[in-house]
Scaffold this motif. Structure first.
Motif, PDB file in Angstrom:
ATOM      1  N   ASN A   1      97.008  18.021  49.229  1.00  0.00           N
ATOM      2  CA  ASN A   1      95.964  17.035  49.464  1.00  0.00           C
ATOM      3  C   ASN A   1      96.377  15.805  50.247  1.00  0.00           C
ATOM      4  OD1 ASN A   1      93.633  18.095  47.644  1.00  0.00           O
ATOM      5  ND2 ASN A   1      95.476  18.273  46.403  1.00  0.00           N
ATOM      6  N   CYS A   2      97.620  15.401  50.151  1.00  0.00           N
ATOM      7  CA  CYS A   2      98.002  14.122  50.744  1.00  0.00           C
ATOM      8  C   CYS A   2      98.938  14.285  51.935  1.00  0.00           C
ATOM      9  CB  CYS A   2      98.702  13.232  49.714  1.00  0.00           C
ATOM     10  SG  CYS A   2      98.078  13.378  48.031  1.00  0.00           S
ATOM     11  N   ALA A   3      99.752  15.351  51.919  1.00  0.00           N
ATOM     12  CA  ALA A   3     100.828  15.470  52.909  1.00  0.00           C
ATOM     13  C   ALA A   3     100.289  15.557  54.332  1.00  0.00           C
ATOM     14  CB  ALA A   3     101.708  16.683  52.595  1.00  0.00           C
ATOM     15  N   ALA A   4      99.077  16.078  54.502  1.00  0.00           N
ATOM     16  CA  ALA A   4      98.504  16.191  55.844  1.00  0.00           C
ATOM     17  C   ALA A   4      98.442  14.815  56.502  1.00  0.00           C
ATOM     18  CB  ALA A   4      97.112  16.816  55.773  1.00  0.00           C
ATOM     19  N   CYS A   5      98.137  13.791  55.748  1.00  0.00           N
ATOM     20  CA  CYS A   5      98.079  12.443  56.300  1.00  0.00           C
ATOM     21  C   CYS A   5      99.382  11.674  56.075  1.00  0.00           C
ATOM     22  CB  CYS A   5      96.921  11.660  55.689  1.00  0.00           C
ATOM     23  SG  CYS A   5      95.298  12.334  56.143  1.00  0.00           S
ATOM     24  N   HIS A   6      99.832  11.629  54.829  1.00  0.00           N
ATOM     25  CA  HIS A   6     101.001  10.785  54.525  1.00  0.00           C
ATOM     26  C   HIS A   6     102.336  11.487  54.777  1.00  0.00           C
ATOM     27  CE1 HIS A   6      98.611   7.456  53.002  1.00  0.00           C
ATOM     28  NE2 HIS A   6      97.866   8.333  52.353  1.00  0.00           N
ATOM     29  N   GLN A   7     102.290  12.757  55.170  1.00  0.00           N
ATOM     30  CA  GLN A   7     103.465  13.558  55.533  1.00  0.00           C
ATOM     31  C   GLN A   7     104.321  13.916  54.306  1.00  0.00           C
ATOM     32  OE1 GLN A   7     103.592  14.565  58.983  1.00  0.00           O
ATOM     33  NE2 GLN A   7     101.573  13.691  58.569  1.00  0.00           N
TER      34      GLN A   7
ATOM     35  N   ALA B   1      90.757   5.211  56.906  1.00  0.00           N
ATOM     36  CA  ALA B   1      90.027   5.477  55.668  1.00  0.00           C
ATOM     37  C   ALA B   1      90.824   6.435  54.811  1.00  0.00           C
ATOM     38  CB  ALA B   1      88.654   6.059  55.972  1.00  0.00           C
ATOM     39  N   MET B   2      90.991   6.058  53.584  1.00  0.00           N
ATOM     40  CA  MET B   2      91.704   6.894  52.619  1.00  0.00           C
ATOM     41  C   MET B   2      90.645   7.502  51.704  1.00  0.00           C
ATOM     42  SD  MET B   2      94.355   7.620  50.482  1.00  0.00           S
ATOM     43  CE  MET B   2      94.312   8.076  48.751  1.00  0.00           C
ATOM     44  N   PRO B   3      90.604   8.841  51.578  1.00  0.00           N
ATOM     45  CA  PRO B   3      89.553   9.484  50.775  1.00  0.00           C
ATOM     46  C   PRO B   3      89.669   9.164  49.286  1.00  0.00           C
ATOM     47  CG  PRO B   3      91.139  11.116  51.568  1.00  0.00           C
ATOM     48  CD  PRO B   3      91.505   9.819  52.207  1.00  0.00           C
TER      49      PRO B   3
END
Ligand code: HEC
Length: 236
Positions: A115-121, A169-171
């Motif tokens: 869920n997060c790695a796509a954005c925050h790596q 924007a952070m979901p």
């Protein structure tokens, strides 16, 4: 015999037959056509019985695919553990599972990667200019209520993280409109995971803390802005 060339068409007459009425020329031509078509049709490949062999490269391709899938499953199955896969899982709730089997870090690792790695790596360092880092971020390792609020409602507008301003924007992972609706347990797992990964050394966030913050912000639907959060929870 009629004079009309089409009225007595005889399909069984041999086309190269000679000596019939010249008025029958049209029919004769039809027969020739018919014969040529039959010839053409015969020249097509005969249908065969049985099956044709698979091209050998396909065999290797599928073999390779099965091999890769096996390795992938071995590395990413999470041992098919219910506490990793089932968000509803409760310690001791399922047969012979014990409380010790619940591991927020393992569950958090899975949630993070999906869920997060796509954005925050995967390394938690984000993407310069677009996604802020979670590694060493005071928003992650600081006040736990502030972090839980971010996870339960998301963020919008400018935010400063370690000297750099981001504006994206952070979901939301909470139960507001558009939120992903994660349980207290999963928010507890992801918060604990990001507070203890990539060299972060903050204490875990308990499920009870998540439940309390969730109740406190029940009336709020919109995403937070950074200044709003800092007003409630000033940076340490
Ligand atoms: C679609 C991309 C995206 C996803 C997915 C995403 N985030 Fe974010 N996140 C952002 C952006 C963009 C910001 C900065 C928001 C802003 O500019 O107001 C942010 C900010 C944050 C912050 C506060 C700033 C910081 O860097 O410390 C935290 C904490 C955070 N995200 C955690 C998470 C966690 C945990 C997940 C997964 C459950 C997640 N994010 C999923 C894009 C994303």
């Amino acid at each position: 015999m009629s004079d009309h060339p089409n009225s007595d068409h005889k399909p069984d007459r041999l086309p190269n037959e000679r000596g019939f009425d010249p008025h029958e020329e049209a029919a004769y031509a039809d027969d020739t056509l018919h014969r040529v078509h039959q010839q053409l049709q015969r020249e097509k490949e005969e249908p065969t019985e049985g099956f044709s062999p698979i091209p050998i490269f396909l065999l290797f391709l599928f073999g390779g695919l099965v091999f890769w899938a096996g390795i992938y499953m071995a590395n990413n199955s999470g041992e098919f553990r219910p506490d990793i896969y089932n968000p509803e899982w409760k310690p001791g709730g399922g047969g012979n599972e014990t409380a010790a089997a619940w591991d927020p870090i393992k569950r958090g690792d899975r949630l993070f990667r999906n869920n997060c790695a796509a954005c925050h790596q995967a390394d938690g360092n984000g993407v310069p200019g677009s996604f802020p880092p979670l590694a060493s971020s005071p928003w992650v390792v600081g006040d736990e209520a502030r972090l839980v609020k971010i996870l339960l409602r998301g963020l919008q507008g400018p935010i400063e993280v370690m000297g750099t301003t981001y504006n994206g924007a952070m979901p939301s992972y909470g139960d507001n409109s558009g939120g992903a609706g994660w349980s207290d347990r999963d928010i507890h797992a992801i918060a604990t995971y990001i507070r203890q990964s990539w060299g972060n050394g903050a204490p875990p966030v308990s499920e009870e803390t998540v439940a309390a913050v969730r109740a406190e912000i029940a009336d709020r639907d919109k995403a937070w802005t950074a200044p709003e959060l800092l007003e409630m929870h000033p940076m340490e």
